[in-house]
Design a protein around this motif. Structure first.
Motif, PDB file in Angstrom:
ATOM      1  N   TRP A   1       6.285  -6.329   9.756  1.00  0.00           N
ATOM      2  CA  TRP A   1       7.859  -6.125  10.163  1.00  0.00           C
ATOM      3  C   TRP A   1       8.200  -4.510   9.321  1.00  0.00           C
ATOM      4  O   TRP A   1       9.011  -3.736   9.849  1.00  0.00           O
ATOM      5  CB  TRP A   1       9.562  -6.523  10.386  1.00  0.00           C
ATOM      6  CG  TRP A   1       9.330  -7.703  10.942  1.00  0.00           C
ATOM      7  CD1 TRP A   1       8.821  -9.219  10.651  1.00  0.00           C
ATOM      8  CD2 TRP A   1       9.102  -8.173  12.214  1.00  0.00           C
ATOM      9  NE1 TRP A   1       8.639  -9.871  11.699  1.00  0.00           N
ATOM     10  CE2 TRP A   1       9.155  -9.441  12.505  1.00  0.00           C
ATOM     11  CE3 TRP A   1       9.164  -7.028  13.229  1.00  0.00           C
ATOM     12  CZ2 TRP A   1       8.687 -10.067  13.742  1.00  0.00           C
ATOM     13  CZ3 TRP A   1       9.289  -7.172  14.786  1.00  0.00           C
ATOM     14  CH2 TRP A   1       9.148  -8.902  14.804  1.00  0.00           C
ATOM     15  N   ALA A   2       7.234  -4.414   8.618  1.00  0.00           N
ATOM     16  CA  ALA A   2       7.580  -2.585   7.721  1.00  0.00           C
ATOM     17  C   ALA A   2       7.398  -1.598   8.816  1.00  0.00           C
ATOM     18  O   ALA A   2       6.094  -1.363   8.972  1.00  0.00           O
ATOM     19  CB  ALA A   2       6.997  -3.012   6.545  1.00  0.00           C
ATOM     20  N   SER A   3       7.518  -0.420   8.502  1.00  0.00           N
ATOM     21  CA  SER A   3       8.282   0.091   9.568  1.00  0.00           C
ATOM     22  C   SER A   3       6.495   1.325   8.861  1.00  0.00           C
ATOM     23  O   SER A   3       7.498   1.916   7.716  1.00  0.00           O
ATOM     24  CB  SER A   3       9.224   0.977   9.888  1.00  0.00           C
ATOM     25  OG  SER A   3       8.750   2.413  10.660  1.00  0.00           O
ATOM     26  N   THR A   4       6.024   2.097   9.720  1.00  0.00           N
ATOM     27  CA  THR A   4       4.704   2.877   9.223  1.00  0.00           C
ATOM     28  C   THR A   4       4.793   3.775  10.301  1.00  0.00           C
ATOM     29  O   THR A   4       4.664   3.909  11.340  1.00  0.00           O
ATOM     30  CB  THR A   4       3.277   2.371   8.071  1.00  0.00           C
ATOM     31  OG1 THR A   4       2.892   1.430   9.872  1.00  0.00           O
ATOM     32  CG2 THR A   4       3.522   1.250   7.742  1.00  0.00           C
ATOM     33  N   THR A   5       3.833   5.127   9.192  1.00  0.00           N
ATOM     34  CA  THR A   5       3.966   5.793  10.864  1.00  0.00           C
ATOM     35  C   THR A   5       2.481   6.146  11.866  1.00  0.00           C
ATOM     36  O   THR A   5       2.812   6.263  13.086  1.00  0.00           O
ATOM     37  CB  THR A   5       2.862   6.926  10.265  1.00  0.00           C
ATOM     38  OG1 THR A   5       2.101   6.931   9.352  1.00  0.00           O
ATOM     39  CG2 THR A   5       4.611   8.077   8.985  1.00  0.00           C
ATOM     40  N   THR A   6       2.023   4.081  11.672  1.00  0.00           N
ATOM     41  CA  THR A   6       1.063   4.169  12.656  1.00  0.00           C
ATOM     42  C   THR A   6       1.622   2.715  13.768  1.00  0.00           C
ATOM     43  O   THR A   6       0.821   2.655  14.088  1.00  0.00           O
ATOM     44  CB  THR A   6      -0.093   3.914  11.442  1.00  0.00           C
ATOM     45  OG1 THR A   6      -0.199   2.555  10.674  1.00  0.00           O
ATOM     46  CG2 THR A   6      -1.067   4.698  12.003  1.00  0.00           C
ATOM     47  N   MET A   7       2.518   1.927  12.769  1.00  0.00           N
ATOM     48  CA  MET A   7       3.659   1.531  13.537  1.00  0.00           C
ATOM     49  C   MET A   7       4.593   1.422  13.268  1.00  0.00           C
ATOM     50  O   MET A   7       5.525   0.590  12.157  1.00  0.00           O
ATOM     51  CB  MET A   7       2.653  -0.313  13.018  1.00  0.00           C
ATOM     52  CG  MET A   7       1.740   0.054  13.210  1.00  0.00           C
ATOM     53  SD  MET A   7       0.668  -2.220  12.979  1.00  0.00           S
ATOM     54  CE  MET A   7       1.580  -3.186  14.574  1.00  0.00           C
TER      55      MET A   7
ATOM     56  N   VAL B   1     -12.076   4.288 -13.825  1.00  0.00           N
ATOM     57  CA  VAL B   1     -11.956   5.139 -12.713  1.00  0.00           C
ATOM     58  C   VAL B   1     -11.320   5.243 -11.951  1.00  0.00           C
ATOM     59  O   VAL B   1     -10.459   4.004 -11.681  1.00  0.00           O
ATOM     60  CB  VAL B   1     -12.936   3.953 -12.322  1.00  0.00           C
ATOM     61  CG1 VAL B   1     -13.273   4.074 -10.926  1.00  0.00           C
ATOM     62  CG2 VAL B   1     -14.388   3.896 -13.058  1.00  0.00           C
ATOM     63  N   ASN B   2     -10.381   5.784 -11.566  1.00  0.00           N
ATOM     64  CA  ASN B   2      -9.293   5.726  -9.833  1.00  0.00           C
ATOM     65  C   ASN B   2      -9.518   6.329  -8.778  1.00  0.00           C
ATOM     66  O   ASN B   2     -10.267   7.309  -8.310  1.00  0.00           O
ATOM     67  CB  ASN B   2      -8.347   7.087 -11.058  1.00  0.00           C
ATOM     68  CG  ASN B   2      -7.026   6.777 -10.268  1.00  0.00           C
ATOM     69  OD1 ASN B   2      -6.151   7.543 -11.092  1.00  0.00           O
ATOM     70  ND2 ASN B   2      -6.922   5.897  -9.306  1.00  0.00           N
ATOM     71  N   ALA B   3      -9.913   5.552  -7.779  1.00  0.00           N
ATOM     72  CA  ALA B   3     -10.256   5.387  -6.697  1.00  0.00           C
ATOM     73  C   ALA B   3      -8.922   6.490  -5.831  1.00  0.00           C
ATOM     74  O   ALA B   3      -7.984   5.942  -6.203  1.00  0.00           O
ATOM     75  CB  ALA B   3      -9.913   4.351  -5.665  1.00  0.00           C
ATOM     76  N   THR B   4      -9.876   7.811  -5.574  1.00  0.00           N
ATOM     77  CA  THR B   4      -8.502   8.552  -4.106  1.00  0.00           C
ATOM     78  C   THR B   4      -7.339   7.398  -3.976  1.00  0.00           C
ATOM     79  O   THR B   4      -7.223   6.830  -3.016  1.00  0.00           O
ATOM     80  CB  THR B   4      -9.417   9.063  -2.865  1.00  0.00           C
ATOM     81  OG1 THR B   4     -10.633   9.698  -2.981  1.00  0.00           O
ATOM     82  CG2 THR B   4      -8.464   9.356  -1.853  1.00  0.00           C
TER      83      THR B   4
ATOM     84  N   GLY C   1       0.847   0.470   1.755  1.00  0.00           N
ATOM     85  CA  GLY C   1       0.403   1.342   2.450  1.00  0.00           C
ATOM     86  C   GLY C   1       0.141   2.664   1.985  1.00  0.00           C
ATOM     87  O   GLY C   1      -0.689   2.700   1.338  1.00  0.00           O
ATOM     88  N   TYR C   2      -0.421   2.729   3.480  1.00  0.00           N
ATOM     89  CA  TYR C   2      -1.446   4.307   2.743  1.00  0.00           C
ATOM     90  C   TYR C   2      -0.564   5.076   2.394  1.00  0.00           C
ATOM     91  O   TYR C   2      -1.099   6.341   3.116  1.00  0.00           O
ATOM     92  CB  TYR C   2      -2.587   4.680   4.500  1.00  0.00           C
ATOM     93  CG  TYR C   2      -3.688   3.997   4.240  1.00  0.00           C
ATOM     94  CD1 TYR C   2      -5.292   4.186   3.176  1.00  0.00           C
ATOM     95  CD2 TYR C   2      -3.468   2.516   4.443  1.00  0.00           C
ATOM     96  CE1 TYR C   2      -5.955   3.832   3.658  1.00  0.00           C
ATOM     97  CE2 TYR C   2      -4.333   1.852   4.976  1.00  0.00           C
ATOM     98  CZ  TYR C   2      -5.965   2.437   4.344  1.00  0.00           C
ATOM     99  OH  TYR C   2      -7.884   1.611   4.250  1.00  0.00           O
ATOM    100  N   MET C   3       0.237   6.274   1.276  1.00  0.00           N
ATOM    101  CA  MET C   3       1.199   6.632   1.250  1.00  0.00           C
ATOM    102  C   MET C   3       0.772   7.865   0.433  1.00  0.00           C
ATOM    103  O   MET C   3       1.642   8.798   1.223  1.00  0.00           O
ATOM    104  CB  MET C   3       2.286   6.065   0.015  1.00  0.00           C
ATOM    105  CG  MET C   3       2.511   4.479  -0.216  1.00  0.00           C
ATOM    106  SD  MET C   3       3.886   4.391   1.506  1.00  0.00           S
ATOM    107  CE  MET C   3       3.993   2.388   2.181  1.00  0.00           C
ATOM    108  N   ASN C   4      -0.226   8.243   0.457  1.00  0.00           N
ATOM    109  CA  ASN C   4      -1.379   9.537  -0.405  1.00  0.00           C
ATOM    110  C   ASN C   4      -1.158  10.307   0.688  1.00  0.00           C
ATOM    111  O   ASN C   4      -1.503  11.449   1.343  1.00  0.00           O
ATOM    112  CB  ASN C   4      -2.392   9.272  -1.189  1.00  0.00           C
ATOM    113  CG  ASN C   4      -2.696  10.181  -1.669  1.00  0.00           C
ATOM    114  OD1 ASN C   4      -2.331  11.270  -2.132  1.00  0.00           O
ATOM    115  ND2 ASN C   4      -3.923  10.577  -1.491  1.00  0.00           N
ATOM    116  N   THR C   5      -1.833   9.801   1.918  1.00  0.00           N
ATOM    117  CA  THR C   5      -2.054  10.085   3.430  1.00  0.00           C
ATOM    118  C   THR C   5      -0.918   9.953   4.375  1.00  0.00           C
ATOM    119  O   THR C   5      -1.528  10.602   5.410  1.00  0.00           O
ATOM    120  CB  THR C   5      -3.196   9.368   3.840  1.00  0.00           C
ATOM    121  OG1 THR C   5      -3.267   8.135   3.924  1.00  0.00           O
ATOM    122  CG2 THR C   5      -4.896  10.260   3.344  1.00  0.00           C
ATOM    123  N   GLY C   6       0.064   9.658   3.908  1.00  0.00           N
ATOM    124  CA  GLY C   6       0.626   9.564   5.298  1.00  0.00           C
ATOM    125  C   GLY C   6       1.657   8.500   6.187  1.00  0.00           C
ATOM    126  O   GLY C   6       2.499   8.500   6.838  1.00  0.00           O
TER     127      GLY C   6
END
Length: 313
Positions: free
Chosen positions: A147-153, A47-50, A132-137
């Motif tokens: 301290w890790a940079s993301t698109t939301t932070m 079973v593979n979640a989105t 992180g939510y890598m599949n959606t950006g």
């Protein structure tokens, strides 16, 4: 689940994930799936979640085994139904495994996962954690480190308490261990033998088992395609991602002990998501202290469990 013993020659020669997929070259999450399936074998339903792995190979015919794409939030519930159906049909030797990212595990899918393990369904749940939510950006998740940079932070995740041992990240292994399940563990694609041994133990557990697998993301972390396994190993060697297991909810054992932990700056410096950290602002020193505190706490938990056999003994 099927009792099995790992054969290195079998692991080297038998493949259950076919070539031909649409994901990033050198993706560590694909490595994690391939290694897990080498242990679990063809009599497995996944079973593979989105998430990244569905886009990576779920739509490309790459899985050479029954494969179900679940929603973000219900992988645990769907796997529970599969396991119950197999049990009703008298097919206990078919492995049920969930392979889901941290977004679908640590955050959105936590309720369904908790319910599945609380009910005692016999399944293996592997969270491939790319932080992180890598599949959606590349958005921040509950597993994104401080301290890790993301698109939301973009300035780096800073929603943490300075005195916290775990620095605001959800500790999924301890959360799962609190359910008193037979087996929970961390793993890293940078230490593949440790990982496959843990998949074997999880498959042979008499009840639900959980593995939290570190799989660096080429895009979200910002590093060259061939560097994934090196970073996954360096995370362990710098104490950023300790490797341990918990049996029966309380018996902790560290499975890889770096004799001389490397400076965390060596790990952070290879990732563009930490490029905003300067040498003179003291943040790297704070991170180092946090990791050492967490390591000391883990050692205390392992000491309370008493001496145990080392892997392979």
């Amino acid at each position: 689940m099927t009792q099995m013993a790992i054969s290195l020659s079998r692991l080297a020669n038998e493949e259950f994930v076919a070539p031909g997929r649409s994901g990033c070259p050198g993706c560590p999450a694909v490595m994690g799936a391939r290694l897990a399936m080498k242990v679990l074998g063809k009599d497995t339903i996944m079973v593979n979640a989105t998430g990244c792995m569905v886009a990576n190979y779920g739509y490309c015919g790459a899985p050479l085994f029954p494969f179900i794409h679940s929603l973000f939030e219900n992988a645990g519930a769907l796997a529970s139904g599969v396991e119950s159906g197999l049990r009703a049909l008298g097919k206990p030797d078919v492995n049920v495994v969930v392979y889901a990212g941290d977004g679908g595990t640590v955050d959105i899918g936590l309720q369904a996962l908790s319910g599945a393990v609380e009910r005692g369904h016999r399944l293996v749940y592997i969270c491939y954690d790319n932080e992180g939510y890598m599949n959606t950006g590349v958005q921040r998740s509950g597993s994104t480190p401080p301290w890790a940079s993301t698109t939301t932070m973009p300035e780096g995740r800073r929603d943490w308490q300075k005195g916290s041992i775990y620095a605001a990240r959800k500790d999924m292994v301890r959360i799962m261990a609190a359910h008193d399940i037979p087996y929970a563990a961390t793993a890293s694609v940078g230490y593949p033998q440790d990982y496959v041994r843990k998949v074997e133990k999880a498959a042979n557990a008499d009840g639900p088992a959980y593995i939290h697998l570190l799989t660096p993301c080429i895009v979200g972390w910002g590093f060259p395609e061939a560097m994934g396994p090196k970073l996954a190993r360096l995370a362990v060697d710098t104490l950023a991602f300790p490797l341990y297991e918990v049996e029966d909810g309380h018996r902790y054992r560290i499975t890889v002990r770096p004799s001389r932990p490397k400076p965390v700056a060596e790990y952070l410096g290879l990732q563009s998501r930490f490029r905003q950290l300067g040498d003179d602002d003291g943040i790297i020193e704070i991170i180092e202290k946090q990791l050492k505190r967490r390591w000391a706490h883990l050692q205390d938990l392992a000491a309370l469990a008493g001496p145990g056999k080392e892997p392979g003994e």
